[in-house]
Design a protein around this motif. Structure first.
Motif, PDB file in Angstrom:
ATOM      1  N   ASP A  76     -46.357 -63.105 -28.059  1.00  0.00           N
ATOM      2  CA  ASP A  76     -45.597 -62.285 -27.117  1.00  0.00           C
ATOM      3  C   ASP A  76     -44.779 -63.161 -26.175  1.00  0.00           C
ATOM      4  O   ASP A  76     -43.622 -62.850 -25.872  1.00  0.00           O
ATOM      5  CB  ASP A  76     -46.535 -61.390 -26.300  1.00  0.00           C
ATOM      6  CG  ASP A  76     -47.164 -60.266 -27.127  1.00  0.00           C
ATOM      7  OD1 ASP A  76     -46.666 -59.971 -28.237  1.00  0.00           O
ATOM      8  OD2 ASP A  76     -48.168 -59.694 -26.651  1.00  0.00           O
ATOM      9  N   ASN A 113     -43.692 -66.239 -26.827  1.00  0.00           N
ATOM     10  CA  ASN A 113     -42.627 -66.849 -27.627  1.00  0.00           C
ATOM     11  C   ASN A 113     -41.546 -65.854 -28.042  1.00  0.00           C
ATOM     12  O   ASN A 113     -40.470 -66.266 -28.477  1.00  0.00           O
ATOM     13  CB  ASN A 113     -43.216 -67.506 -28.873  1.00  0.00           C
ATOM     14  CG  ASN A 113     -43.916 -68.808 -28.577  1.00  0.00           C
ATOM     15  OD1 ASN A 113     -43.674 -69.440 -27.564  1.00  0.00           O
ATOM     16  ND2 ASN A 113     -44.798 -69.215 -29.473  1.00  0.00           N
ATOM     17  N   ALA A 114     -41.825 -64.571 -27.930  1.00  0.00           N
ATOM     18  CA  ALA A 114     -40.846 -63.538 -28.280  1.00  0.00           C
ATOM     19  C   ALA A 114     -39.956 -63.155 -27.096  1.00  0.00           C
ATOM     20  O   ALA A 114     -39.033 -62.354 -27.250  1.00  0.00           O
ATOM     21  CB  ALA A 114     -41.568 -62.299 -28.808  1.00  0.00           C
ATOM     22  N   VAL A 167     -36.026 -66.807 -30.243  1.00  0.00           N
ATOM     23  CA  VAL A 167     -37.414 -66.417 -30.051  1.00  0.00           C
ATOM     24  C   VAL A 167     -38.194 -66.749 -31.318  1.00  0.00           C
ATOM     25  O   VAL A 167     -37.608 -66.990 -32.381  1.00  0.00           O
ATOM     26  CB  VAL A 167     -37.536 -64.911 -29.702  1.00  0.00           C
ATOM     27  CG1 VAL A 167     -36.843 -64.627 -28.368  1.00  0.00           C
ATOM     28  CG2 VAL A 167     -36.996 -64.042 -30.811  1.00  0.00           C
ATOM     29  N   ARG A 168     -39.511 -66.779 -31.191  1.00  0.00           N
ATOM     30  CA  ARG A 168     -40.389 -67.094 -32.322  1.00  0.00           C
ATOM     31  C   ARG A 168     -41.259 -65.887 -32.626  1.00  0.00           C
ATOM     32  O   ARG A 168     -41.688 -65.172 -31.712  1.00  0.00           O
ATOM     33  CB  ARG A 168     -41.281 -68.292 -31.985  1.00  0.00           C
ATOM     34  CG  ARG A 168     -40.539 -69.471 -31.383  1.00  0.00           C
ATOM     35  CD  ARG A 168     -40.254 -70.563 -32.382  1.00  0.00           C
ATOM     36  NE  ARG A 168     -39.256 -71.508 -31.906  1.00  0.00           N
ATOM     37  CZ  ARG A 168     -39.461 -72.495 -31.052  1.00  0.00           C
ATOM     38  NH1 ARG A 168     -40.651 -72.685 -30.541  1.00  0.00           N
ATOM     39  NH2 ARG A 168     -38.479 -73.308 -30.711  1.00  0.00           N
ATOM     40  N   ASP A 169     -41.569 -65.704 -33.900  1.00  0.00           N
ATOM     41  CA  ASP A 169     -42.403 -64.571 -34.301  1.00  0.00           C
ATOM     42  C   ASP A 169     -43.874 -64.998 -34.427  1.00  0.00           C
ATOM     43  O   ASP A 169     -44.232 -66.140 -34.138  1.00  0.00           O
ATOM     44  CB  ASP A 169     -41.880 -63.931 -35.595  1.00  0.00           C
ATOM     45  CG  ASP A 169     -41.941 -64.864 -36.797  1.00  0.00           C
ATOM     46  OD1 ASP A 169     -42.701 -65.862 -36.780  1.00  0.00           O
ATOM     47  OD2 ASP A 169     -41.238 -64.577 -37.789  1.00  0.00           O
TER      48      ASP A 169
END
Length: 177
Positions: A24, A26-27, A40-42
């Motif tokens: 969350d 990283n998003a 962003v990262r998943d």
């Protein structure tokens, strides 16, 4: 297991239930704005990053700590140490880094965690020097770096994205002064 307690935080190794809250963080576009290309990262990318952090602990004897709030048990993000292999001109070096969710900004958590991590690096792990790499313009991280008494060392460019990076450092004699 390595843990550090500060007045408000627990810095610890990663747990399985840290994945979703870190994903969350990283998003969040605001969190990721100054990191790499700002993407962003998943969940999968976060899982891979945590796995790499744990491998670095096993290989180097240091790594990224999960940062947990003592009062609530919430995961606030991470702080820790890593070898900045993406920037070969600064090697050999160990860099201190941090990333917190935006709801935890402006409360001194990053500085508190980073100060404890610096002490861990220079006193517990026996490192004689630390660096911090900051994207020019990221004032919030600059503020943390100033609180750590790190001094500017050089300006370079990100090897992939080309934007300017400022490298700061502190050595054991400066830290003890």
């Amino acid at each position: 297991m390595t843990e550090i307690r500060t007045p408000r935080l627990l810095l610890r190794r990663w747990h399985d239930d840290d994945l979703a809250p870190m994903a969350d963080i990283n998003a969040e576009p605001r969190v990721m704005h100054w990191i790499d290309d700002g993407s962003v990262r998943d969940l999968d990318q976060t899982a891979e990053a945590i796995e790499r952090a744990e491998e670095e602990w096993d290989e180097e004897g240091f790594g990224l700590f999960a940062v947990e709030l003592l009062a609530s048990g919430e995961l606030a993000g991470f702080t820790g140490l890593s070898v900045p292999e993406f920037l070969p001109e600064v090697l050999p070096a160990v860099a201190i880094t941090w990333r917190l969710g935006s709801q935890f900004w402006g409360q001194g958590y990053a500085s508190e965690a980073a100060q404890a991590t610096m002490e861990f690096a220079l006193q517990d792990r026996g490192l004689d020097r630390l660096i911090s790499i900051n994207r020019v313009g990221d004032e919030a991280s600059e503020n943390v770096i100033r609180k750590l008494d790190m001094v500017p060392e050089c300006v370079t460019a990100h090897p992939v994205h080309g934007y300017p990076l400022r490298v700061y450092s502190i050595d054991l004699t400066q830290y003890q002064a």
